[in-house]
Design a protein around this motif. Structure first.
Motif, PDB file in Angstrom:
ATOM      1  N   ARG A 160      49.303  67.416   6.018  1.00 32.36           N
ATOM      2  CA  ARG A 160      48.952  66.510   7.120  1.00 32.36           C
ATOM      3  C   ARG A 160      48.186  65.293   6.585  1.00 32.36           C
ATOM      4  N   LYS A 161      47.225  65.560   5.698  1.00 31.81           N
ATOM      5  CA  LYS A 161      46.436  64.465   5.136  1.00 31.81           C
ATOM      6  C   LYS A 161      47.267  63.637   4.166  1.00 31.81           C
ATOM      7  N   CYS A 165      48.077  59.489   4.069  1.00 28.66           N
ATOM      8  CA  CYS A 165      48.021  58.592   2.905  1.00 28.66           C
ATOM      9  C   CYS A 165      49.361  57.903   2.676  1.00 28.66           C
ATOM     10  N   ILE A 178      40.159  58.726   1.641  1.00 32.27           N
ATOM     11  CA  ILE A 178      40.871  59.913   2.121  1.00 32.27           C
ATOM     12  C   ILE A 178      41.461  60.691   0.949  1.00 32.27           C
ATOM     13  N   ILE A 182      40.837  64.556  -0.070  1.00 33.20           N
ATOM     14  CA  ILE A 182      41.923  65.545  -0.143  1.00 33.20           C
ATOM     15  C   ILE A 182      41.840  66.306  -1.465  1.00 33.20           C
TER      16      ILE A 182
END
Ligand SMILES: [Zn+2]
Length: 386
Positions: A160-161, A165, A178, A182
């Motif tokens: 999801r992350k 990105c 971000i 992660i």
């Protein structure tokens, strides 16, 4: 391809019977047998001369009985449809074959370089692309990246992350923050795939690619869809000549189908939907129907744009704008003399259509037409008639 027993001249006899403008390139192995074959027709070359700013380069397997890589060169036309610029069958995936291929393509296209290229990330292909198209920005197919991320990093919550990105509307600093999180959260500091991926961020992260023209393409899935279709038409067991002939037939079928939007775009006028009638009408006369719909979506949002401040300088007028109920400010500048607009969002540069901030400013300025500098020829109806 060795098993084909086909002599090169036999294949070219088949080509000679096809429509005009055919270009072929081939290479032979040490035993003088066909090794690699590239071909394109007159329509492909014409399409590339107009829509060759963005080039998709996609290899797939198994659609012919020799299991040779089949490579499709493709792009997107003014109706936002896939157009094919050329094809190749390679006998192997060696660096030499991959280098031979874009060179042959470029030769057939009279040396016209694309501005940007999207590939599925094969290493040999990547290095060939940077050698043959040195000025083009290289993007890795988002779909392939997501698939690889799923396979290689088995951590819940990672994907999801990673998507954020990859596709998110982030600034470079936001991306970096971000990404660092992660990597720390999922303990990926030493994960070789992740380390390599970060090193290539300019080839996939939206934040880093912003401002580079890709005509809206993020994936090579358009080629994959094409390949799926071809699978229905091309059965195992055809020899090379039959394969090429069937391929051409399918292409002709696809192109005849494409004539419908051309006709609609040229003769039908879409119904005006917004309250900003004049500029919407103007857009409808300029853009093809598909592109007009995208413009209209933005126009519908333009009433949510607040002009927070304006400042006149010697060169231009600067507008600070924000979206309704949002804090974030966007800087739009308008050089009145050249009618040139710029915005920090860079949608015009990336996609060739003005962003909502610019359109909001056009509305604020009571403009009834879209300034020339905000109209990219490749999205207009007239591009094919010029
Ligand atoms: Zn903007």
């Amino acid at each position: 391809m060795r098993k084909s027993g086909l002599q090169v001249p036999t294949i070219f006899c088949a080509f000679a019977n096809q429509s005009g403008g055919f270009e072929t390139r081939y290479s032979l192995d040490v035993d003088k047998r066909l090794e690699n074959l590239f071909w394109c027709d007159g329509t492909s070359r014409y399409d590339y001369s107009i829509f060759g700013d963005v080039l998709g380069f996609d290899a797939t397997y198994g659609h012919n009985k020799y299991k040779c890589p089949l490579v499709i060169f493709s792009g997107v036309d003014h109706h936002m449809r896939t157009v094919v610029f050329g094809y190749a069958i390679l006998s192997n995936e060696s660096e030499a074959s991959y280098l031979w291929l874009p060179r042959s393509f470029l030769e057939a296209m009279k040396g016209k370089q694309p501005k940007s290229i999207i590939t599925d990330g094969d290493l040999a292909m990547k290095s060939a692309v940077s050698i043959v198209f040195p000025g083009a920005h290289h993007r890795l197919c988002s779909w392939h990246l997501l698939r690889n991320a799923t396979a290689r990093v088995e951590r819940p919550g990672f994907l999801r992350k990673f998507c954020l990105c990859l596709m998110g509307d982030l600034e470079v600093e936001e991306f970096e923050t971000i990404w660092t999180d992660i990597v720390a959260d999922h303990e990926l500091e030493d994960h070789p795939w992740i380390v390599d991926l970060y090193a290539k961020k300019h080839s996939w992260s939206n934040a880093h690619i912003r401002g580079i023209f890709f005509a809206g393409l993020k994936t090579t899935s358009r080629c994959e869809a094409l390949n799926m279709q071809l699978g229905k038409f091309i059965h195992n067991g055809y020899n090379l000549r039959e394969f090429v002939e069937h391929f051409q037939h399918y292409l002709e079928f696809m192109r005849r189908r494409e004539l419908v939007p051309d006709y609609k775009s040229a003769y039908g006028e879409p119904v005006v939907k917004t309250k900003l009638e004049a500029i919407e009408q103007f857009a409808a006369t300029v853009y093809t129907r598909e592109v007009f719909k995208l413009f209209r979506e933005v126009l519908m949002l333009a009433s949510n744009v607040r002009v927070v401040s304006t400042k006149r300088t010697s060169a231009c007028v600067l507008f600070k704008v924000a979206m309704y109920c949002r804090q974030r400010l966007w800087a739009v500048s308008w050089a009145e003399e050249d009618d040139e607009f710029s915005c920090s969002y860079q949608r015009m540069e990336s996609f060739g259509l003005p962003c909502v901030h610019k359109v909001g400013v056009l509305v604020y300025l009571n403009m009834t037409a879209i300034p020339k500098g905000l109209i990219l020829d490749r999205w207009t109806k007239r591009v094919m008639s010029g």
